[in-house]
Write a protein that holds these residues in place. Structure first.
Motif, short mmCIF file in Angstrom:
data_model
loop_
_atom_site.label_atom_id
_atom_site.label_comp_id
_atom_site.label_asym_id
_atom_site.label_seq_id
_atom_site.Cartn_x
_atom_site.Cartn_y
_atom_site.Cartn_z
N ARG A 134 3.29 26.55 41.10
CA ARG A 134 2.65 27.24 42.21
C ARG A 134 3.26 28.61 42.49
N VAL A 142 -2.40 20.66 41.58
CA VAL A 142 -2.40 21.83 42.45
C VAL A 142 -3.63 21.75 43.35
N GLU A 195 -4.13 25.98 47.07
CA GLU A 195 -2.99 26.63 46.41
C GLU A 195 -3.43 27.53 45.26
N ILE A 254 -3.27 30.95 39.79
CA ILE A 254 -2.06 30.61 39.03
C ILE A 254 -2.31 30.74 37.54
#
Length: 273
Positions: A132, A164, A168, A173
């Motif tokens: 993360r 995740v 998030e 990411i």
């Protein structure tokens, strides 16, 4: 594993993703609380053990392809989990003993076991890191010492992005990590799959498993195919594409064939142009 052997800093009062997975693949590094969580999931999805073994078989095949066919000599495995019978560095070293591997995980038990396994390894290391916060992983000295980001890299995000939460930003990411890779690099992903629209009769069962995962471990997101495809960005998919794990270049060498888990997890490999 008995509680008397619990490494310092390990919480055995709550189930843990890495340890539940270890139980599913027949490992020894789990506790009663993890087995209870796994058994709850197995009540709904009895093929979960086969899916776990299929994940390891997919890892072996995809790393073998990158090392032997694509000439990749450095690997970054984020969310590596507990060491099992065959790990990334072992597969890569069968092709080239000098191949470099960095394992990344935020679980203290993974770090303890990984460092013990790699005590005599010069080309491989395990570091603490959280997917993360991808920028922090990429900036770590231990990563920069072993991974040359001017040369192609094999990035492994196997069974990690589905832990995740949507809030998030898993797509962000994945994009950050993709952007750090030079041309000629590869990205491998395994992800829980919700086949709604393709196999609606399976989708209802998937939702039950997702509920159990979140009740017991706080994470676990089954996503649609198009969401998972988005994590590859504009990378070029390697045939046969994003498919059930057993269908990704089977070679007859692995006994985890995922016969009954075609609608549980999917995986794929893509190359950066």
């Amino acid at each position: 594993m008995g509680d008397e052997r619990v490494p310092r800093g390990i919480d055995v009062t709550r189930p843990n993703v890495a340890r539940v997975y270890d139980f599913m693949v027949g490992g020894k590094d789990h506790f009663a609380i993890d087995r209870m969580a796994a058994e709850r999931a197995l009540e709904i999805m009895p093929d979960a053990r086969e899916a776990g073994r299929a994940c390891r078989a997919f890892l072996r095949r995809v790393v073998r392809y990158m090392a032997a066919d694509a000439g990749i000599r450095q690997f970054l495995d984020i969310g590596s989990g507990l060491p099992t019978d065959t790990n990334v560095h072992q597969v890569a070293h069968d092709v080239d003993p000098d191949a470099r591997v960095v394992y990344v995980d935020n679980d203290p038990m993974v770090l303890v076991h990984g460092r013990a396994l790699l005590a005599t390894e010069q080309t491989t290391t395990v570091i603490e890191g959280d997917v993360r916060t991808p920028e922090k992983i990429l900036d770590r000295q231990a990563v920069r010492e072993r991974i040359d980001f001017t040369e192609p890299v094999g990035l492994l995000l196997l069974s990690i992005l589905h832990h995740v939460h949507d809030s998030e930003d898993p797509a962000g990411i994945a994009a950050t990590l993709r952007d750090a890779l030079p041309s000629g690099s590869y990205l491998a992903i395994i992800h829980f799959w919700d086949p709604a629209g393709e196999h609606p009769e399976i989708s209802a069962k998937v939702r039950d498993v997702e509920r159990v995962f979140n009740e017991t471990m706080g994470t676990g997101r089954w996503r649609l195919r198009e969401e998972i495809e988005g994590y590859f960005g504009d990378f070029e998919m390697i045939e046969p594409g994003l498919v059930p794990l057993a269908d990704w270049r089977p070679d007859g060498r692995d006994d985890a064939d995922q016969k009954d888990t075609h609608y549980t997890m999917i995986g794929g490999l893509a190359r950066k142009r």
